[in-house]
Scaffold this motif. Structure first.
Motif, PDB file in Angstrom:
ATOM      1  N   MET A   1       0.853  -1.191   0.000  1.00  0.00           N
ATOM      2  CA  MET A   1       0.000   0.000   0.000  1.00  0.00           C
ATOM      3  C   MET A   1       0.892   1.246   0.000  1.00  0.00           C
ATOM      4  N   ALA A   2       0.446   2.253  -0.739  1.00  0.00           N
ATOM      5  CA  ALA A   2       1.231   3.489  -0.839  1.00  0.00           C
ATOM      6  C   ALA A   2       1.320   4.168   0.514  1.00  0.00           C
ATOM      7  N   ASN A   3       2.400   4.800   0.719  1.00  0.00           N
ATOM      8  CA  ASN A   3       2.607   5.542   1.948  1.00  0.00           C
ATOM      9  C   ASN A   3       1.622   6.717   1.981  1.00  0.00           C
ATOM     10  N   ASP A   4       0.721   6.736   2.961  1.00  0.00           N
ATOM     11  CA  ASP A   4      -0.328   7.758   3.014  1.00  0.00           C
ATOM     12  C   ASP A   4       0.219   9.183   3.096  1.00  0.00           C
ATOM     13  N   LYS A   5       1.386   9.364   3.723  1.00  0.00           N
ATOM     14  CA  LYS A   5       1.924  10.721   3.822  1.00  0.00           C
ATOM     15  C   LYS A   5       2.389  11.243   2.458  1.00  0.00           C
ATOM     16  N   CYS A   6       2.526  10.371   1.476  1.00  0.00           N
ATOM     17  CA  CYS A   6       2.938  10.770   0.133  1.00  0.00           C
ATOM     18  C   CYS A   6       1.744  10.996  -0.792  1.00  0.00           C
ATOM     19  N   THR A   7       0.541  10.652  -0.347  1.00  0.00           N
ATOM     20  CA  THR A   7      -0.647  10.680  -1.199  1.00  0.00           C
ATOM     21  C   THR A   7      -1.628  11.738  -0.729  1.00  0.00           C
ATOM     22  N   VAL A  82       8.239   3.996 -13.228  1.00  0.00           N
ATOM     23  CA  VAL A  82       7.163   3.046 -13.553  1.00  0.00           C
ATOM     24  C   VAL A  82       7.581   1.605 -13.228  1.00  0.00           C
ATOM     25  N   GLU A  83       8.894   1.338 -13.224  1.00  0.00           N
ATOM     26  CA  GLU A  83       9.395  -0.013 -12.929  1.00  0.00           C
ATOM     27  C   GLU A  83       9.668  -0.242 -11.443  1.00  0.00           C
ATOM     28  N   HIS A  84       9.602   0.792 -10.637  1.00  0.00           N
ATOM     29  CA  HIS A  84       9.909   0.680  -9.209  1.00  0.00           C
ATOM     30  C   HIS A  84       8.802  -0.100  -8.488  1.00  0.00           C
ATOM     31  N   ASP A  85       9.193  -0.989  -7.579  1.00  0.00           N
ATOM     32  CA  ASP A  85       8.222  -1.827  -6.860  1.00  0.00           C
ATOM     33  C   ASP A  85       7.173  -1.010  -6.118  1.00  0.00           C
ATOM     34  N   ALA A  86       7.574   0.096  -5.495  1.00  0.00           N
ATOM     35  CA  ALA A  86       6.630   0.924  -4.734  1.00  0.00           C
ATOM     36  C   ALA A  86       5.552   1.507  -5.650  1.00  0.00           C
ATOM     37  N   VAL A  87       5.912   1.787  -6.899  1.00  0.00           N
ATOM     38  CA  VAL A  87       4.955   2.349  -7.858  1.00  0.00           C
ATOM     39  C   VAL A  87       4.108   1.239  -8.471  1.00  0.00           C
ATOM     40  N   LYS A  88       4.723   0.111  -8.760  1.00  0.00           N
ATOM     41  CA  LYS A  88       3.971  -1.008  -9.349  1.00  0.00           C
ATOM     42  C   LYS A  88       2.784  -1.419  -8.479  1.00  0.00           C
ATOM     43  N   GLU A  89       2.929  -1.261  -7.169  1.00  0.00           N
ATOM     44  CA  GLU A  89       1.848  -1.627  -6.239  1.00  0.00           C
ATOM     45  C   GLU A  89       0.622  -0.732  -6.382  1.00  0.00           C
ATOM     46  N   ILE A  90       0.802   0.502  -6.824  1.00  0.00           N
ATOM     47  CA  ILE A  90      -0.295   1.475  -6.773  1.00  0.00           C
ATOM     48  C   ILE A  90      -0.690   2.058  -8.126  1.00  0.00           C
ATOM     49  N   ILE A  91       0.054   1.773  -9.177  1.00  0.00           N
ATOM     50  CA  ILE A  91      -0.231   2.381 -10.478  1.00  0.00           C
ATOM     51  C   ILE A  91      -1.471   1.747 -11.104  1.00  0.00           C
ATOM     52  N   ASN A  92      -2.217   2.542 -11.829  1.00  0.00           N
ATOM     53  CA  ASN A  92      -3.418   2.065 -12.506  1.00  0.00           C
ATOM     54  C   ASN A  92      -3.065   1.347 -13.809  1.00  0.00           C
TER      55      ASN A  92
END
Length: 147
Positions: A1-7, A82-92
């Motif tokens: 899950m994305a870090n809420d402080k970043c969203t 776009v290839e980063h694991d943290a982004v892959k979890e949350i990208i549409n």
């Protein structure tokens, strides 16, 4: 899950991301659910990375790099993000890439290659705009976008 402080969730009619005089505004006339995710220094704190990701609901995400003039580095930043694991979890599922830069040479081989890679690998739009712009997020994600 994305870090809420970043969203930052928003339903504003205009969603703006800006840095160093570069501005991207996404229109949201239907007041849909959008999220602005701060990538650089928040979601991803090390390595090559873009500045922001703007997402509309669960359908479209656009990765945004606000840049001076180093377009080749901006291309690298978008693809690394776009290839980063943290982004892959949350990208549409539908994605687009947007660079807002100070100046852009008429023909740039890095951009030509990036557009081709983006279309082939991600079925995504890849666009470079000078200084600022106002966009429909779905058009930015379209290969023939952003206008």
């Amino acid at each position: 899950m994305a870090n809420d402080k970043c969203t930052t969730p928003t339903r504003n009619s205009k969603i703006k991301v800006e840095e160093n005089g570069r501005v991207a505004v996404f229109t949201n006339e239907e007041n849909s659910k959008f999220k602005v995710i701060e990538i650089d220094g928040c979601l991803i704190t090390a390595g090559v990375r873009a500045d922001y990701m703007v997402s509309k609901g669960k359908s479209v995400s656009v990765i945004v790099e606000l840049k001076g003039k180093d377009i080749s580095h901006a291309c690298d930043q978008l693809f690394a993000t776009v290839e980063h694991d943290a982004v892959k979890e949350i990208i549409n599922p539908q994605v687009g890439f947007l660079i807002i830069c100070r100046r852009f040479p008429r023909f740039d081989t890095f951009v030509a290659k990036a557009k081709t890679r983006s279309a082939r690998q991600y079925k995504a739009g890849f666009h470079v705009i000078c200084n600022k712009g106002e966009f429909d997020i779905d058009r930015v994600a379209a290969i023939d976008g952003p206008y």
